[in-house]
Scaffold this active site. Sequence first.
Site, PDB file in Angstrom:
ATOM      1  N   CYS A 187      26.901  85.159  23.421  1.00 42.22           N
ATOM      2  CA  CYS A 187      28.256  84.756  23.044  1.00 42.22           C
ATOM      3  C   CYS A 187      28.226  83.448  22.247  1.00 42.22           C
ATOM      4  CB  CYS A 187      29.120  84.575  24.284  1.00 42.22           C
ATOM      5  SG  CYS A 187      29.624  86.117  25.062  1.00 42.22           S
ATOM      6  N   HIS A 190      34.082  81.698  23.449  1.00 44.63           N
ATOM      7  CA  HIS A 190      34.690  81.302  24.722  1.00 44.63           C
ATOM      8  C   HIS A 190      34.305  79.885  25.105  1.00 44.63           C
ATOM      9  CE1 HIS A 190      31.008  81.411  27.223  1.00 44.63           C
ATOM     10  NE2 HIS A 190      30.616  82.363  26.392  1.00 44.63           N
TER      11      HIS A 190
END
Length: 230
Positions: free
Chosen positions: A201, A187
């Site tokens: 992440c 992301h």
Amino acid sequence: MALVPAVAAPATAYAVAATSPVSAQANPTLHFGDKGAAVTRLQQRLIALHYDPGTVDGQYGSQTRFAVWAFQKVQGMHPTQAAPVGKLTWAALAKPKTPKSIVKGGAKNRAEVNLSRQLLYIYKGGKLVLISHISSGRAYYYQNGQKINARTPTGNYAVYRKAKGWETGPLGKLYKGNYFLRGYAIHGEPDVPLYPASHGCVRTPMHTADIVANLLPIGTKVYLRGKAPA
């Protein structure tokens, strides 16, 4: 921004790509914040080599610095926060190395996360189309006084859900998340430092996140290998 497909990486660890009229002698040393024709040439060359310096505007801003970091890492250099583009970087831009895939027999359309080098590679039709600097998970973080594992998982996964913009997930706020395992996603994030800093992440620069979102439809294979630097 159009990304030009690259030749597939051969068996060697890094393959020398096609030469270019870019040369160390023809360009000055560039620093973050510089402007001018040499910065424009740098941005154009990075795009041709499948990096994302952002808009070609002749301004050495944050997005161009992210692309320089990625390029320097692929070339075996050790980028710094200042990210100067001097003689060695210009010479590498003229005769660059292309990263080798980190998986054997991977899907033709795939994302590869090289945790050891903190890099993201995206392939379409078996050809490398994007190379990006990333920041993956650090060893742990504290929440309400509790020590929580923050390592990015390794393994073979696939994109199963996508976010259209900002949202808050189990691991924090994410921009255009491409989820591949529970709350883990590739992301966008404004803060993508030169070290692992996420809660697990895979962070990419914001401008790059828009490109990544288009390149990773649901079902795209995601391969994560290596160990993030301490």
